[in-house]
Design a protein around this motif. Sequence first.
Motif: not given
Length: 452
Positions: A226, A247-248, A252, A316, A340, A437
């Motif tokens: 995230a 890591d993931i 959304s 990203d 980003r 975050k």
Amino acid sequence: MADSTGRVLGPEKYFQPDIEMMDRGELEALQLVRLQSTVTHCYESIPFYRRAFDEKGIKPSDVTSLADLQKLPFTLKQDLRDAYPFDLFAYPVDDARVQRLHASSGTTGNATVVGYTQKDIENWGDTFARTIAMVGGDEHSLLQVSYGYGLFTGGLGAHEGGIRMRATILPMSSGNTRRQVQMMRDFGVDILACTPSYALLIADTAIEMGFNPAEDFKISGAICGAEPCSEGMRREIEAKLGVKVVDIYGLSEVMGPGVSCECRHQNGLHVAEDHFIMEILDPNTLQPVPEGEYGEVAFTTLTKECSPLIRYRTRDISRILPGACACGRTLRRMDRIQGRTDDMLIIRGVNVFPSQFQEVLASFSEVTSYYQIVLTSKGPLDRMTLKVETVPDFDFDEIRKIEDLQRRISAELRSNLQVSVEVKVVEPKSIERSEGKARRVIDNRDNKGGER
Ligand code: DLL
């Protein structure tokens, strides 16, 4: 087999091996069928897409190969905002198939709202369950979900993953950190899912409470995404909790966590290519870049029913990593997110992403992973101050030592990133902690973002 930290690895686990290790030819054939059906679904059910296709003179039947994706229109975040709340849904919101809504915070405009059918939720859970297996979990695992539950997709996404895996779920959500630690220990949690900042705070809180989680807790894995996390910060969490951190990634608009995830080899994130097609685009020309080059990531969903998206530009920055992974999965890997396009700071003409600071700081043993960038303006010029916390045993009484450390960090930043930054080392615990975050950039400029 041992990993990069010398830890002995047991046999590799998979949640959906038939898909995760599918022959590439078969996978591409599956992608094409799903792409054709998504394009038809979008054209028939969502006026926005029908208009966009008509404007380009394209019909769903024109998509006869994966390369035809290039002919299709892009979708932007602004399109989702303009469609607020439900205009990009394939079904009316009161249709019984629409089971759940999630939405982004909407602090800078209309929220982006995404709908899920039961099948969408199951697919989402499957992708997260793959990550649980990647970090060594299975149906016997106890999964502590410490991402926030609610409209943010972290909590419920991880929760669905636990359901699909048939693991035992501890739905903590974020906050109440001492209680998180206590239960992690007392219940014998195996896997933690939360942001990297929160994992670090949980680890530090456990140590403060007098525990040594690396030795005494059962936990062995953490699924942390995230937000960006440097290798240095990852190693810090791994050492303090005694876990492997994978890591993931996700967002959304596209689904939530699980769009891509790292296996225990920690060398890039396997994209769930049975559910998404990833493209890496040159941000100026919007043409695909050659494999291995960085660009803006775009996704086309292949299975989403309620909120399908075509060529969604994420902003990203990443790249496709060439070559096979030792885990045996054939799903291609994307590099960890570099930043980003809209987070990039342009300070006196030099472009820099906040996450690049993390990487440089990792080489200094005197400081921790807690840092913050403060932007101010002095006349027409922007100034950047990097606040970074020292380790607890750093001697703050010796001004000379502080100045020397500040000078060395500043010189390293100049030589690595070509930016001129004032470095301020601050005492432990003076930078705000995050349960979600982390807020890395504080913008106090008069003309906020004028140069960004
Ligand atoms: O952050 C979904 C998520 C929840 C992902 C839990 C992973 C774990 P959003 O709030 O919509 O969704 O924010 C999406 O966060 O475009 C990236 O800029 C950033 N991001 C997400 N995962 C990563 C990651 C969730 N692993 C935005 N590394 C994305 C770096 C990430 N940045």
